[in-house]
Design a protein around this motif. Structure first.
Motif, mmCIF file in Angstrom:
data_model
loop_
_atom_site.group_PDB
_atom_site.id
_atom_site.type_symbol
_atom_site.label_atom_id
_atom_site.label_comp_id
_atom_site.label_asym_id
_atom_site.label_seq_id
_atom_site.Cartn_x
_atom_site.Cartn_y
_atom_site.Cartn_z
ATOM 1 N N ALA A 243 0.853 -1.366 -0.501
ATOM 2 C CA ALA A 243 -0.025 -0.020 -0.007
ATOM 3 C C ALA A 243 1.110 1.387 0.301
ATOM 4 C CB ALA A 243 -0.720 -0.432 1.020
ATOM 5 N N GLN A 244 0.207 1.983 -0.963
ATOM 6 C CA GLN A 244 1.629 3.284 -0.954
ATOM 7 C C GLN A 244 0.613 4.433 -0.803
ATOM 8 O OE1 GLN A 244 3.009 5.827 -5.052
ATOM 9 N NE2 GLN A 244 4.658 3.942 -4.576
ATOM 10 N N VAL A 245 1.788 4.316 0.483
ATOM 11 C CA VAL A 245 0.943 6.291 1.379
ATOM 12 C C VAL A 245 1.037 7.327 0.418
ATOM 13 C CG1 VAL A 245 0.539 7.341 2.995
ATOM 14 C CG2 VAL A 245 1.049 5.139 2.788
ATOM 15 N N GLN A 246 0.095 8.255 0.058
ATOM 16 C CA GLN A 246 0.626 9.817 -0.585
ATOM 17 C C GLN A 246 -0.473 10.381 0.036
ATOM 18 O OE1 GLN A 246 -1.217 8.449 -4.302
ATOM 19 N NE2 GLN A 246 -0.032 7.691 -5.766
ATOM 20 N N GLY A 247 0.416 12.165 0.006
ATOM 21 C CA GLY A 247 -1.031 12.850 0.257
ATOM 22 C C GLY A 247 -1.046 13.389 1.941
ATOM 23 N N VAL A 248 0.295 12.710 2.529
ATOM 24 C CA VAL A 248 0.227 13.040 3.666
ATOM 25 C C VAL A 248 0.072 14.497 4.418
ATOM 26 C CG1 VAL A 248 1.975 12.767 5.518
ATOM 27 C CG2 VAL A 248 1.120 11.048 4.254
ATOM 28 N N TRP A 249 -0.200 15.118 5.100
ATOM 29 C CA TRP A 249 -0.960 16.236 5.161
ATOM 30 C C TRP A 249 -0.934 16.672 6.922
ATOM 31 C CZ3 TRP A 249 -4.806 19.655 6.091
ATOM 32 C CH2 TRP A 249 -4.070 20.760 5.856
ATOM 33 N N VAL A 250 -0.104 17.739 7.408
ATOM 34 C CA VAL A 250 -0.587 18.199 8.657
ATOM 35 C C VAL A 250 -0.797 20.006 8.497
ATOM 36 C CG1 VAL A 250 -0.197 18.592 11.119
ATOM 37 C CG2 VAL A 250 0.790 16.169 9.868
ATOM 38 N N ASP A 251 -2.105 20.087 9.273
ATOM 39 C CA ASP A 251 -2.836 21.513 9.221
ATOM 40 C C ASP A 251 -1.653 22.280 9.582
ATOM 41 O OD1 ASP A 251 -3.658 24.250 10.150
ATOM 42 O OD2 ASP A 251 -5.660 23.532 9.237
ATOM 43 N N PRO A 252 -0.855 23.649 8.525
ATOM 44 C CA PRO A 252 -0.219 24.809 8.670
ATOM 45 C C PRO A 252 0.498 25.408 9.707
ATOM 46 C CG PRO A 252 -0.354 24.996 6.856
ATOM 47 C CD PRO A 252 -1.827 23.810 7.164
ATOM 48 N N THR A 253 -0.757 25.209 10.601
ATOM 49 C CA THR A 253 -0.913 25.755 11.873
ATOM 50 C C THR A 253 -0.565 24.976 13.273
ATOM 51 O OG1 THR A 253 -3.781 25.449 12.740
ATOM 52 C CG2 THR A 253 -2.921 27.317 11.452
ATOM 53 N N LEU A 254 -1.273 23.776 12.621
ATOM 54 C CA LEU A 254 -0.533 21.816 13.658
ATOM 55 C C LEU A 254 0.943 22.380 13.683
ATOM 56 C CD1 LEU A 254 -4.277 21.233 14.024
ATOM 57 C CD2 LEU A 254 -3.240 22.644 14.995
ATOM 58 N N ARG A 255 1.262 22.502 13.080
ATOM 59 C CA ARG A 255 2.992 21.224 12.930
ATOM 60 C C ARG A 255 3.674 22.280 13.738
ATOM 61 N NH1 ARG A 255 3.167 22.497 6.066
ATOM 62 N NH2 ARG A 255 1.112 21.849 5.385
#
Length: 310
Positions: A243-255
């Motif tokens: 399973a290839q993971v794509q689109g990993v993202w954390v809201d910029p205000t919570l990084r």
């Protein structure tokens, strides 16, 4: 890591292919899909993108898969393939090396030149993606960006950090919350925002991943109590036990709050339990924070990708 890694490196020769003038490839038919899938199985992590489209072609035809598969050589048993759709994905298995591998890439480039640029990117194993672009750059328009070094990482065991219990599969009723976060991630990663109006290809893709249980999310209350996507990631391609993971993202205000590693750990646990035993991804080599996060989770490098963006 387990024995699946050994299929990636080293490459071993199995004999030279006969040469008959300029190397040529052929457009594959449904009769060739099973053989193409067997080639992908020689490097399941490196070929996951192409293998996932071949699985769709096997089940519902190339029209449903959204592209073509090309095979090399033009006649006889397949030695290499290339998926041609939204992405151009060369798959040169570890059994093909030297001049034979170079001939395969040249043959794929020949077909790509004949058909014209239809893909938004070339992506795959670093050596073959960049070699294919080297061939095509002589006649195709200039690339918007070349990401020449993208470590390919994978994990086939329990993660090294505790999973975030708040990370779960997104529900279909959360599309309106998910879609803006997906658009923001895409714009950060690719450099422009996709068209995400209702019924657009991008919106349908997001909906499809959510409906298939391949979208993972942490949603927290935001200002005024409105829901906010704090963390998200998708399983963009699933094939061959990977399973290839794509689109990993954390809201910029919570990084900077430590959400990414536990979020990825939760994804790894759920994916290995329910979807595939191996979880993989690739990341730009210059993205030191992301690399550190993935390695902290327990991902190990098993290869190197490259992406050419148009």
């Amino acid at each position: 890591m387990s024995s699946w890694r050994s299929a990636v490196r080293p490459r071993a020769r199995t004999g030279d292919l006969p040469r008959r003038g300029a190397p040529r490839a052929r457009v594959l038919t449904s009769d060739d899909v099973a053989e193409a899938q067997r080639l992908c199985a020689l490097d399941p992590v490196g070929s996951a993108l192409a293998a996932a489209r071949l699985d769709v072609a096997a089940a519902a035809g190339f029209g449903a898969a959204g592209g073509q598969a090309w095979g090399f050589p033009e006649e006889g048993p397949l030695a290499a393939i290339c998926w041609s759709g939204a992405n151009l994905v060369p798959v040169v298995p570890p059994t093909l090396t030297g001049a034979d591998a170079e001939d395969a890439v040249a043959a794929f480039a020949r077909l790509a030149r004949v058909q014209g640029r239809r893909s938004s990117s070339i992506v795959g194993d670093q050596a073959w993606a960049l070699a294919l672009w080297d061939e095509l750059s002589r006649t195709w328009p200039a690339a918007r960006e070349v990401r020449a070094s993208q470590p390919s990482l994978a994990i086939d065991r329990a993660p090294d950090v505790d999973p975030d219990p708040a990370v779960r599969r997104a529900g279909i009723g959360e599309i309106d919350v998910m879609l803006p976060a997906c658009v923001r991630m895409f714009a950060e990663e690719v450099g422009y925002a996709p068209v995400a109006t209702p019924g657009s290809a991008y919106a349908l893709r997001v909906r499809s991943l959510v409906a298939e249980g391949r979208s993972f999310v942490r949603i927290d209350p935001g200002p005024g109590g409105a829901p906010v996507v704090a963390f998200k990631a998708e399983l963009g391609a699933v094939a061959g036990g990977v399973a290839q993971v794509q689109g990993v993202w954390v809201d910029p205000t919570l990084r900077g709050r430590g959400l990414a590693a536990p979020g990825m750990a939760a994804l790894v646990v759920a994916t290995r339990r329910d979807v595939a035993p191996v979880v993989s991804l690739y990341v730009n080599s210059f993205n030191a924070p992301a690399l550190a996060t993935y390695r902290r989770v327990g991902f190990e490098q098993v290869g190197t990708f490259a992406t050419v963006l148009f």
